[in-house]
Write an enzyme that holds these catalytic residues in place. Sequence first.
Site, PDB file in Angstrom:
ATOM      1  N   CYS A 434     -10.178  -4.850 -22.541  1.00 20.90           N
ATOM      2  CA  CYS A 434     -10.593  -5.546 -23.760  1.00 20.90           C
ATOM      3  C   CYS A 434      -9.425  -5.647 -24.729  1.00 20.90           C
ATOM      4  O   CYS A 434      -8.588  -6.526 -24.636  1.00 20.90           O
ATOM      5  CB  CYS A 434     -11.759  -4.815 -24.421  1.00 20.90           C
ATOM      6  SG  CYS A 434     -13.313  -4.896 -23.525  1.00 20.90           S
ATOM      7  N   GLU A 436      -7.773  -2.576 -25.570  1.00 22.35           N
ATOM      8  CA  GLU A 436      -6.949  -1.384 -25.363  1.00 22.35           C
ATOM      9  C   GLU A 436      -5.565  -1.764 -24.864  1.00 22.35           C
ATOM     10  O   GLU A 436      -5.371  -2.820 -24.280  1.00 22.35           O
ATOM     11  CB  GLU A 436      -7.629  -0.416 -24.392  1.00 22.35           C
ATOM     12  CG  GLU A 436      -7.984  -0.994 -23.057  1.00 22.35           C
ATOM     13  CD  GLU A 436      -9.410  -1.484 -22.957  1.00 22.35           C
ATOM     14  OE1 GLU A 436     -10.047  -1.304 -21.911  1.00 22.35           O
ATOM     15  OE2 GLU A 436      -9.912  -2.071 -23.950  1.00 22.35           O
TER      16      GLU A 436
END
Length: 801
Positions: A434, A436
């Site tokens: 996502c 990260e």
Amino acid sequence: MNHFGQLTNRMQVFREKLIAAKPKVCAERALLTTQSYQDHFQDPLTLRRAYMLKNILEHMTIFIEPESIIAGNQASSNRSAPIFPEYAMDWVIDELDDFEKRDGDVFFITEETKNKLRKIAPFWHNNTLKDRGLAAMPADSKLFYDLGIIKAEGNITSGDAHIAVNYERLLQRGLRDVKQRSAEKLAALDLTNYQNLKKSYFYRAILITIEAVQAFAERYAILAQTLAKAEKNPQRQAELTQMSRILKKVPYAPAETFHEAVQSIWLVHLVLQIESNGHSLSYGRLDQFLYPYYKKDLELGSITDKSACELLTNLWLKTFTINKIRSWSHTKFSAGSPLYQNVTIGGQTTEKKDAVNPLSYLILRSVAQTKLPQPNLTVRYHKGLDDAFMKECIEVVRLGTGMPAFNNDEIIIPSFIEKGVLEKDAYNYSAIGCVEVAVPGKWGYRCTGMSFLNFPKSLMIALNNGVDTDSGCKLCEGNGHFSHMVSFDEVMAAWDKIIRQFTRHCVIIDTCCDMVLEEDTADILCSALTDDCIERGLTIKEGGAIYDFISDLQVGIANLGDSLAAIKKCVFEDKLFTPSELWDALVHDFAGTTSKKIQQHLINDPPKYGNDEDYVDLLIRQAYDIYIDELSHYHNTRYGRGPIGGTYYAGTSSISANVPQGTCTMATPDGRNASDPLAEGCSPSHGMDKNGPTAVFKSVSKLPTTKITGGVLLNQKTTPQILDKEENQVKLIALLRTFFNRLQGFHVQYNVVSRATLVEAQKNPDKHRDLIVRVAGYSAFFNILSKQTQDDIIDRTEQNL
């Protein structure tokens, strides 16, 4: 004419087939895994896992689609999801008859497949990762898991991933280099040493695995040659012959051409998905390590931009074929069957220069042409990113697929360096899944994505003297009940006491998950392709990676801040109602005339996060800082075992967890009704951000961003009509530059779709089959989402520019 052009005819046909394909449940991997585990039950874990992968790759169904010029499939048919029984089987058996009846993320399954899975289920009874993970949790911590306050199901029902392996070295040296290095290490071991004996199993497992991957590629090479002999079309015959040649070479040998490089990456990426169904397995900085092959072939005239673009679109279509089925309770946290397979472009080189190159543009074009929820495309922003590239990015944003997301070098790189990451590695980070971030090929699992902690529910338990408001269970010692508090300082003291205890239980649960993952499900290929696992003779979970930082995920940040602001202003400053009156209204979900008046005060009177109001924004920071301070005292299971780090940081990438975690949360002091979704990521609560996008950016910038290295996920929504105007596109670029350069924003992504379109699509899904929306840190087809998740997206604030 589309700004980015159209898919080639055959890629358009391939796309249509994939969109039309029904997601099915595939039992092949489950059967082959069970057989291998039975045959090698006595072997050490690493060898057992290697033999398992070997058995799967040697016997699973393979095929080459007539439209494709790269080979490799995950299951017996495209878009089918394999079952991974070693992780969990109870939910599979319990939900067999419900897969087709789901409200979202539907999977089809035949009676034959059901019977095959039921037949192997007894072997896995009390013999899975989930069984061992739950048994490992101490009773007082497991209570948090059972009550849904701390959610970690995905960590013990599937693989880890949240990683990008060293694809650059794979292309330069091939798997034969991995084999050679492992063989040399094995030969040098003194096996009288216990630790070396354990290392020997790992090296032997790598050698088995590399041979299995080589044989897997050879199977496709033979199939391609067989198809070529039967092919009547000369062009397709030549393509199949070329595919066969390439597959006999890569990924075992180094790649020399762009086509070889793409095939090599794809086959390894695929095998990593087959080895372990952990999501967020990402490609890393594709425009950097693929560019030399692209540039060389262009100069030689062996490819054109058009043929290279087709190869990339083929890669994205193949990426979309990968699917994953989750339990229904886990699905609600990951609505839309996301795999989060991230591709990162742009950013800076390790020499601190602009890294954008012609392939960066071509990747933008290819992703735009395929218009799919996978791969997850991220652009690394930095101050030197020129307007021409930014304009191309906005053109992709306008397509409404929720891509690309933007991550900010100006905050992420310093954050990494501060934590001990070498400067050259920090400049080489990529998005993982996502929002990260990690250094490809050098970082361990779960850079983000351990357990989910429900902040608003934690606040309500703090106000209830440590007692869970739903079950009545006493979870820990509190600071008294809210109805007896006489100052806002007491509220913050109660939060401080509870959130520190809850954080400790998060870490205990994380540790249990990591411990059983290390003991039960070693990932051999992934470890072999991550530095410095071979050098140390350790798998990733044993501490083989150079860096190993992780984060938990905090859900409902905006609700927490708005609730604290409402209590402070309405109860203790304006004295509109007493603590007892507010608590009574919350317990009864604002039922009754008096309670509804209280609810309106809560909604309308206090400042709301997302409007650049220090009153509430700084309260969020104060509350979040307490959690971050407590988190800083803890380590993961790899601490002191080799990697740099071994510590925690915060993260807000809550994916779709805001919906199910809202379901189990009572009414909250921000005026939210019981069971309503919580705010997602670090985004404001729906409809509360009334002062435009700049105010949202300024509120978000007041979060302790440098400490939230796990990702500060911000979703924004606007309409296609707004971005149709060129002056608004220019405004958006200026707005993004301000957010990243001056306000030190971490991340932002856009949904470009009108509320009217979403409502219409909900009523007539067949007419909007291609509608893609940004759910959280990922995109999904709107019509496969549950109605509750659809409603959550519909209700998001539409921003103007």
